[in-house]
Design a protein around this motif. Structure first.
Motif, PDB file in Angstrom:
ATOM      1  N   ALA A 116       6.806   7.373   7.686  1.00 45.61           N
ATOM      2  CA  ALA A 116       7.023   8.216   8.952  1.00 45.61           C
ATOM      3  C   ALA A 116       8.053   9.561   8.812  1.00 45.61           C
ATOM      4  O   ALA A 116       8.788   9.169   8.074  1.00 45.61           O
ATOM      5  CB  ALA A 116       7.170   7.484   9.953  1.00 45.61           C
ATOM      6  N   THR A 175       0.361   7.443  10.728  1.00 45.53           N
ATOM      7  CA  THR A 175       1.095   8.356   9.875  1.00 45.53           C
ATOM      8  C   THR A 175       2.835   7.716   8.868  1.00 45.53           C
ATOM      9  O   THR A 175       4.074   7.577   9.227  1.00 45.53           O
ATOM     10  CB  THR A 175       2.363   8.539  11.389  1.00 45.53           C
ATOM     11  N   VAL A 176       2.648   6.164   9.101  1.00 46.40           N
ATOM     12  CA  VAL A 176       2.842   4.901   8.783  1.00 46.40           C
ATOM     13  C   VAL A 176       2.933   4.092   7.539  1.00 46.40           C
ATOM     14  O   VAL A 176       1.718   4.384   6.716  1.00 46.40           O
ATOM     15  CB  VAL A 176       2.747   3.607  10.143  1.00 46.40           C
ATOM     16  N   VAL A 177       3.775   3.851   6.764  1.00 42.74           N
ATOM     17  CA  VAL A 177       4.129   2.686   6.166  1.00 42.74           C
ATOM     18  C   VAL A 177       3.116   1.256   6.230  1.00 42.74           C
ATOM     19  O   VAL A 177       3.352   0.532   7.339  1.00 42.74           O
ATOM     20  CB  VAL A 177       5.383   2.334   5.077  1.00 42.74           C
ATOM     21  N   LEU A 178       2.078   0.825   5.613  1.00 39.76           N
ATOM     22  CA  LEU A 178       1.542  -0.103   5.914  1.00 39.76           C
ATOM     23  C   LEU A 178       1.580  -1.128   5.000  1.00 39.76           C
ATOM     24  O   LEU A 178       1.665  -0.768   3.424  1.00 39.76           O
ATOM     25  CB  LEU A 178      -0.378  -0.130   6.237  1.00 39.76           C
ATOM     26  N   VAL A 179       1.753  -2.487   5.182  1.00 44.15           N
ATOM     27  CA  VAL A 179       1.660  -3.276   4.369  1.00 44.15           C
ATOM     28  C   VAL A 179       0.650  -4.290   4.481  1.00 44.15           C
ATOM     29  O   VAL A 179       0.954  -4.789   5.866  1.00 44.15           O
ATOM     30  CB  VAL A 179       3.124  -4.052   4.818  1.00 44.15           C
ATOM     31  N   ASN A 186       0.992  -1.487  -0.389  1.00 41.83           N
ATOM     32  CA  ASN A 186      -0.096   0.177  -0.022  1.00 41.83           C
ATOM     33  C   ASN A 186       0.963   1.026  -0.176  1.00 41.83           C
ATOM     34  O   ASN A 186       1.749   1.090   0.701  1.00 41.83           O
ATOM     35  CB  ASN A 186      -0.884  -0.293   1.318  1.00 41.83           C
ATOM     36  N   SER A 210       1.442   5.091   1.647  1.00 43.15           N
ATOM     37  CA  SER A 210       0.809   5.453   2.674  1.00 43.15           C
ATOM     38  C   SER A 210       2.543   6.639   3.260  1.00 43.15           C
ATOM     39  O   SER A 210       3.284   6.587   2.454  1.00 43.15           O
ATOM     40  CB  SER A 210       0.352   4.356   3.548  1.00 43.15           C
ATOM     41  N   PRO A 211       1.756   7.605   3.531  1.00 42.74           N
ATOM     42  CA  PRO A 211       2.851   8.353   4.328  1.00 42.74           C
ATOM     43  C   PRO A 211       4.089   8.108   4.577  1.00 42.74           C
ATOM     44  O   PRO A 211       3.811   7.127   5.201  1.00 42.74           O
ATOM     45  CB  PRO A 211       1.486   9.139   4.761  1.00 42.74           C
ATOM     46  N   VAL A 263       9.468   3.511  10.164  1.00 41.91           N
ATOM     47  CA  VAL A 263       9.036   1.603  11.023  1.00 41.91           C
ATOM     48  C   VAL A 263       7.263   1.368   9.563  1.00 41.91           C
ATOM     49  O   VAL A 263       6.914   2.135   9.112  1.00 41.91           O
ATOM     50  CB  VAL A 263       7.423   2.311  12.204  1.00 41.91           C
TER      51      VAL A 263
END
Lengths: 114, 244
Positions: free
Chosen positions: A7, B123-127, A2, A4-5, B106
């Motif tokens: 961190a 605020t985080v990269v999600l997999v 995905n 996503s921003p 993270v």
């Protein structure tokens, strides 16, 4: 994966990016770097502080003991150019006056951002 | 510092590539040493082979220092340490901002989309993939910590399997002592050796009596910091049972 921003980096650790941004705003900027420590210095070698011509600062070179003195020295470096090697420590009476009461000593390299 | 060198350094940091800035403290001249795909040196300071090797070695040790017997300072700029959290659970929501504040990059892995949602983790990269596939793609290195938080063997076990195959410096698994025992039995049955299993910190986190998700997150991050920073003897001495 995905999208996503990412961190976000903590602003307090973003010393160099902040220094660049200040310079882009037309401000003079100096960088201070801890290059050597002895005894119980609070921040390790490599720790950095950026200062602008108005005395605004980001980062740290100690636990708050010598930042005031470094900011003061930085004004000279920004005005006159050139670099400076500053020493603070228990053997230096000035250091006590500026308050490195932790008992360590350290050497700080000060340079303008050209 | 010259602005062109600073900009180059900032670009390297954005690309998460390691670099070292070597400064001659007398002349003020500087050189930027890059490693990785492009191993080159830029800037007005001339470096000989030994000095480039010293800079590369400082990057490897992640330690800024004065060059031996010289007036040159090597400032290391490594990409952030990484933390991979498996399980987009409540504790993960608390651990993500704490670890980010400590400088970790993270990533949260959870194939269950109801858990791994942008709303829960803004605020985080999600997999949103299975942990073993996700971990293989993320390629944990020796600057990576991995924590499993799902409580579900279907998700945690494949994650630990992949984590143990990596050089990650920290592997932690949430669960009680009993859960941890059962987990180690299952991994042993899969063929992992005692030395592999000893890499798993479980029950995860320092024993500070943590109860709430935020407190457990503090204990997990504290243990990661301890493993990264404290020499093994000091880490042992700080275990509660070793206290007087």
């Amino acid at each position: 994966m995905n999208e996503s921003p990412e961190a976000k980096a903590t602003p307090a650790d973003d010393v160099l990016a902040t220094a660049a941004r200040w310079q882009d705003q037309g401000l003079k900027v100096a960088l201070a770097t801890v290059v050597a420590t002895w005894g119980s210095s609070p921040r390790p070698a490599g720790s950095q502080l950026a200062v602008d011509e108005n005395g605004r600062m980001v980062g740290s070179v100690s636990g708050g003991c010598i930042e005031g003195a470094v900011v003061h020295e930085a004004q000279g470096v920004m005005a006159e150019g050139g670099t400076k090697l500053l020493e603070y420590g228990v053997t230096d009476e000035m250091a006590w006056e500026v308050g490195l009461a932790c008992g360590g000593s350290l050497r700080v390299y000060l340079e303008p951002l050209d | 510092m010259q602005r062109d060198l600073l900009d180059r350094l900032l670009r390297l940091q954005a690309a998460k590539r390691p670099a070292a800035l070597v400064t001659d403290l007398e002349s003020g001249r500087q050189a930027l040493v890059e490693v990785g795909e492009v191993g080159d040196v830029t800037g007005p300071l001339a470096l000989d082979e030994t000095e480039v090797a010293a800079a590369v070695s400082a990057i490897h040790d992640d330690r800024s220092m004065l060059e031996a017997d010289s007036n040159r300072f090597i400032r290391v700029f490594n990409p952030p340490m990484r933390l991979i959290v498996v399980g987009a659970v409540h504790i993960a929501q608390q651990l993500v901002p704490l670890a980010a504040a400590a400088g970790y990059d993270v990533t949260v892995v959870d194939p269950r989309r109801a858990w791994a949602s942008g709303e829960r983790f803004p605020t985080v990269v999600l997999v949103a993939e299975w942990p073993d596939e996700a971990l293989r793609a993320l390629a944990p290195d020796r600057r990576t910590a991995i924590v499993t938080l799902t409580h579900d063997p279907k998700l945690d076990d494949p994650a630990l399997d992949a984590a143990l195959a990596s050089p990650a410096f920290y592997i932690g698994a949430l669960g009680s002592r009993r859960t941890q025992e059962r987990r180690l039995e299952r991994l042993r049955a899969q063929g992992f050796e005692a030395a592999d299993l000893a890499r798993i910190h479980g029950p995860v986190g320092l024993d500070i009596g943590a109860k709430s998700p935020a407190e457990i997150a503090v204990s997990i991050l504290a243990e990661i910091v301890q493993v990264r920073r404290a020499p093994p003897a000091a880490a042992e001495a700080s275990q509660p049972e070793a206290r007087p």
